[in-house]
Design a protein around this motif. Structure first.
Motif, PDB file in Angstrom:
ATOM      1  N   ASN A  49       0.805  -1.226   0.000  1.00  0.00           N
ATOM      2  CA  ASN A  49       0.000   0.000   0.000  1.00  0.00           C
ATOM      3  C   ASN A  49       0.840   1.279   0.000  1.00  0.00           C
ATOM      4  N   GLU A  50       2.024   1.263   0.637  1.00  0.00           N
ATOM      5  CA  GLU A  50       2.798   2.483   0.809  1.00  0.00           C
ATOM      6  C   GLU A  50       4.157   2.463   0.101  1.00  0.00           C
ATOM      7  N   ALA A  51       5.014   1.501   0.470  1.00  0.00           N
ATOM      8  CA  ALA A  51       6.407   1.524  -0.003  1.00  0.00           C
ATOM      9  C   ALA A  51       6.519   1.362  -1.510  1.00  0.00           C
ATOM     10  N   VAL A  52       5.833   0.386  -2.088  1.00  0.00           N
ATOM     11  CA  VAL A  52       5.957   0.141  -3.534  1.00  0.00           C
ATOM     12  C   VAL A  52       5.352   1.275  -4.363  1.00  0.00           C
ATOM     13  N   PRO A  53       4.095   1.700  -4.066  1.00  0.00           N
ATOM     14  CA  PRO A  53       3.545   2.819  -4.869  1.00  0.00           C
ATOM     15  C   PRO A  53       4.373   4.109  -4.757  1.00  0.00           C
ATOM     16  N   ASN A  54       4.947   4.384  -3.583  1.00  0.00           N
ATOM     17  CA  ASN A  54       5.734   5.620  -3.374  1.00  0.00           C
ATOM     18  C   ASN A  54       7.207   5.421  -3.691  1.00  0.00           C
ATOM     19  N   ARG A  55       7.574   4.234  -4.201  1.00  0.00           N
ATOM     20  CA  ARG A  55       8.960   3.926  -4.586  1.00  0.00           C
ATOM     21  C   ARG A  55       9.928   4.275  -3.439  1.00  0.00           C
ATOM     22  N   ASP A  56       9.540   3.834  -2.214  1.00  0.00           N
ATOM     23  CA  ASP A  56      10.326   4.115  -1.005  1.00  0.00           C
ATOM     24  C   ASP A  56      11.295   2.956  -0.774  1.00  0.00           C
ATOM     25  N   ILE A  57      12.507   3.080  -1.340  1.00  0.00           N
ATOM     26  CA  ILE A  57      13.500   2.019  -1.264  1.00  0.00           C
ATOM     27  C   ILE A  57      13.981   1.780   0.159  1.00  0.00           C
ATOM     28  N   ARG A  58      14.001   2.850   0.951  1.00  0.00           N
ATOM     29  CA  ARG A  58      14.446   2.708   2.333  1.00  0.00           C
ATOM     30  C   ARG A  58      13.511   1.787   3.120  1.00  0.00           C
ATOM     31  N   VAL A  68      14.305  -1.768   4.931  1.00  0.00           N
ATOM     32  CA  VAL A  68      13.958  -2.083   6.322  1.00  0.00           C
ATOM     33  C   VAL A  68      13.100  -3.338   6.382  1.00  0.00           C
ATOM     34  N   PHE A  69      12.170  -3.433   5.433  1.00  0.00           N
ATOM     35  CA  PHE A  69      11.312  -4.618   5.353  1.00  0.00           C
ATOM     36  C   PHE A  69      12.142  -5.885   5.152  1.00  0.00           C
ATOM     37  N   ALA A  70      13.123  -5.818   4.259  1.00  0.00           N
ATOM     38  CA  ALA A  70      13.965  -6.984   3.961  1.00  0.00           C
ATOM     39  C   ALA A  70      14.761  -7.423   5.192  1.00  0.00           C
ATOM     40  N   ILE A  71      15.354  -6.433   5.891  1.00  0.00           N
ATOM     41  CA  ILE A  71      16.155  -6.755   7.079  1.00  0.00           C
ATOM     42  C   ILE A  71      15.260  -7.306   8.197  1.00  0.00           C
ATOM     43  N   THR A  72      14.121  -6.635   8.389  1.00  0.00           N
ATOM     44  CA  THR A  72      13.194  -7.065   9.436  1.00  0.00           C
ATOM     45  C   THR A  72      12.679  -8.474   9.177  1.00  0.00           C
ATOM     46  N   LEU A  73      12.340  -8.740   7.928  1.00  0.00           N
ATOM     47  CA  LEU A  73      11.836 -10.077   7.572  1.00  0.00           C
ATOM     48  C   LEU A  73      12.892 -11.148   7.826  1.00  0.00           C
ATOM     49  N   LEU A  74      14.170 -10.819   7.518  1.00  0.00           N
ATOM     50  CA  LEU A  74      15.251 -11.780   7.767  1.00  0.00           C
ATOM     51  C   LEU A  74      15.381 -12.057   9.264  1.00  0.00           C
ATOM     52  N   ILE A  75      15.275 -10.988  10.076  1.00  0.00           N
ATOM     53  CA  ILE A  75      15.345 -11.159  11.534  1.00  0.00           C
ATOM     54  C   ILE A  75      14.183 -12.022  12.029  1.00  0.00           C
TER      55      ILE A  75
END
Length: 569
Positions: free
Chosen positions: A42-51, A55-62
């Motif tokens: 809903n937010e990161a992909v439509p707004n092209r928010d790479i940061r 964070v999502f990638a790191i959090t998911l790995l944790i």
């Protein structure tokens, strides 16, 4: 029964609670993933928010690492709790079996008891580990999923949950059928184990009588009954899982169709719809756990019921004020003793007195009650009425351990334990020294044979002493009694398996052992009993004759008739 089951968690409650805490962490971690997906779509992909994506990638790995650690803990320590509980139950069952009367083992098969101790408790162990853990995780996941789903869209959540009661109702109705099916399977498993144990134990007789075909038919019959019971159980399981899985799939169907319609009319957006699909998977996962739990519960609890049935069997009784008998002289007196076995009267109004240090011989036809007479003294069976006294004290006022510690028994059917010769002789006195063991073997005239073996006293004799002859086994059992050195001896055809030469040697040893001790002898050879202080002719009518060998010969009665054929059976 549930209370008794829960009591086995008590010694391991800290580890158990820690396992539940870890399970709650694992469940909580699972609830984060769909929310993060919702934010990402809903937010990161439509707004092209790479940061945010980073964070999502790191959090998911944790999250995945935490899940892995939680999974390791639950799979290892959770099973440890189950295994320890199983070990405690097995110990309790074994301890209880040691206290059960002989009559219990007369009426229950060894294979059945082994099946209850091994197979049944294995299922109980799985229930002990997975049951509480699955219920706890399911509750956390169901409540968490419902809360989050309600925040996304309450009407859609209510629609989904409206179908849940139907799944619960179907599960409850199938519960009784599953319980009956699993109980039947347990019974048939025990029967197969009993038949197998019996057939393997008697394999040498089977070979001798060339009865392989009979044994195969007997095993096939039990195996077919087991197979049929198992098939019926799987049929019930198949109906159960098919019905419940259809209900779970139907929930996915409702979410997909209703969610699609809600999205089409812009009631929810794509991110919410995707999050909803993920959460409904988290919602159906605990339902599946509960479904599996129900099957596991029925399997485990039927095993626990069979375990409890043994635990609740009445043990050998002794009075709260029972005393230890000490300084035993060995005077034995039967007072109007009556005993029946399964409504078959064996002894009726038997009264006699055996003076301290004397030898009493019992003779008579088979079925007259000679062995029963002997078994009543150490309380292997209890009298129906009357009393038995040792040194003027009722055996029912004595502790069983002190009573049996003062009685040595050598039976016609010798049982040797799997192990070495030393182990089996030492059974007569666990703290005996090697010198005492050797001395006992010498007095039983088995020492020279043992020393002729490659490993001597450490020779492995096989299961039930299969590597020894009947006479050798009998002499080892006699060595046990020499080692125990009790004031009262019961020799139930103790020399029946010996050849004439060996019997002569053993008889000399037994005469030495019997000197100064009260001895009761059941024998069929005159050489064993003719020097007894008193001979009792025991028949189904009770005591028919009594006296010394010479006196009974003069009476020209039953004993004299048996003597004419040189055999006293």
């Amino acid at each position: 029964m549930i209370k008794k089951f829960i009591s086995y968690y008590k010694p391991y409650k800290k580890l158990f609670y820690l396992d539940l805490l870890v399970a709650s962490i694992a469940s909580g971690v699972d609830l984060f993933y769909p929310m993060m997906t919702r934010e990402l779509v809903n937010e990161a992909v439509p707004n092209r928010d790479i940061r945010t994506i980073g964070v999502f990638a790191i959090t998911l790995l944790i999250i995945y690492l935490i899940k892995a650690a939680c999974g390791y803990f639950m799979n290892y320590y959770g099973h440890v709790v189950g295994v320890r509980m199983q070990a405690d139950m097995r110990k309790d069952m074994f301890d209880h079996l040691q206290k059960l009367p002989n009559s219990y083992f007369d009426n229950n098969k060894t294979g059945d008891l082994m099946s209850r101790m091994i197979n049944d408790l294995m299922e109980v162990s799985e229930l002990a580990h997975h049951g509480p853990e699955d219920i706890f995780i399911s509750i956390v996941m169901l409540i968490g999923s419902f809360i989050v789903l309600s925040t996304i869209n309450l009407p859609l959540t209510i629609i989904i949950f409206a179908f849940v009661p139907f799944i619960v109702l179907f599960t409850w109705k199938q519960r009784t059928r599953m319980n009956n099916a699993f109980m039947e399977t347990r019974v048939e498993t025990s029967e197969v184990n009993s038949t197998l144990e019996n057939s393997i134990s008697g394999i040498r007789i089977s070979k001798a009588y060339v009865s392989h075909s009979y044994e195969k038919k007997k095993f096939k019959k039990g195996n077919e009954k087991f197979k049929a019971a198992r098939e019926r159980a799987y049929k019930v399981m198949a109906e159960y899982f098919a019905g419940v899985n259809f209900g779970i799939d139907f929930l996915d169907y409702v979410v997909l169709i209703a969610g699609g319609i809600f999205t089409f009319y812009n009631i929810i957006d794509i991110g919410d719809f995707l999050a909803y699909m993920l959460y409904i998977k988290l919602f159906t996962q605990p339902i599946k756990k509960l479904v599996n739990f129900m099957e596991q519960y029925q399997s485990g609890m039927t095993g626990f019921k069979r375990f409890i049935k043994i635990i609740e069997e009445d043990i050998e009784k002794e009075k709260d004020i029972a005393i230890d008998i000490k300084d035993v002289k060995g005077e034995i007196e039967f007072k109007n003793v009556n005993f029946s076995y399964e409504d078959n009267k064996i002894l009726e109004n038997v009264s006699l007195k055996i003076e301290s240090g004397k030898m009493l011989a019992l003779v008579g036809p088979s079925g007259g009650g000679k062995s029963t007479f002997c078994n009543l003294i150490p309380r292997f069976y209890d009298v129906d009425s009357g009393d038995i006294e040792i040194d003027g004290t009722s055996i029912y006022d004595l502790t069983l351990s002190s009573l049996r510690n003062n009685i040595g028994v050598v039976q016609q059917e010798v049982f040797l334990f799997t192990g070495t010769i030393k182990d089996n002789i030492k059974y007569g006195k666990q703290d005996a020294t090697d010198e005492q063991i050797i001395d006992s073997a010498k007095r039983a005239n088995i020492h020279e044979y043992i020393m002729g073996l490659k490993d001597g006293y450490d020779t492995f004799i096989g299961e039930r002493g299969v590597k020894l002859s009947g006479g050798q086994k009998q002499r080892i059992s006699i060595a046990r009694v020499f080692l125990k050195n009790p004031p009262i001896l019961i020799l139930d055809e103790a020399t029946s398996a010996l050849d004439n030469t060996t019997e002569y040697l053993i008889q000399k040893s037994l005469e030495e052992l019997c000197r100064g001790r009260t001895t009761i002898v059941v024998a069929h050879r005159l050489s064993t009993i003719k020097n007894a202080d008193e001979i009792i002719v025991l028949t189904e009518n009770g005591i028919e004759e009594r006296g010394s060998h010479t006196e009974l010969i003069r009476k020209s009665g039953i004993y004299a008739e048996l003597n004419r054929y040189a055999v006293v059976s």
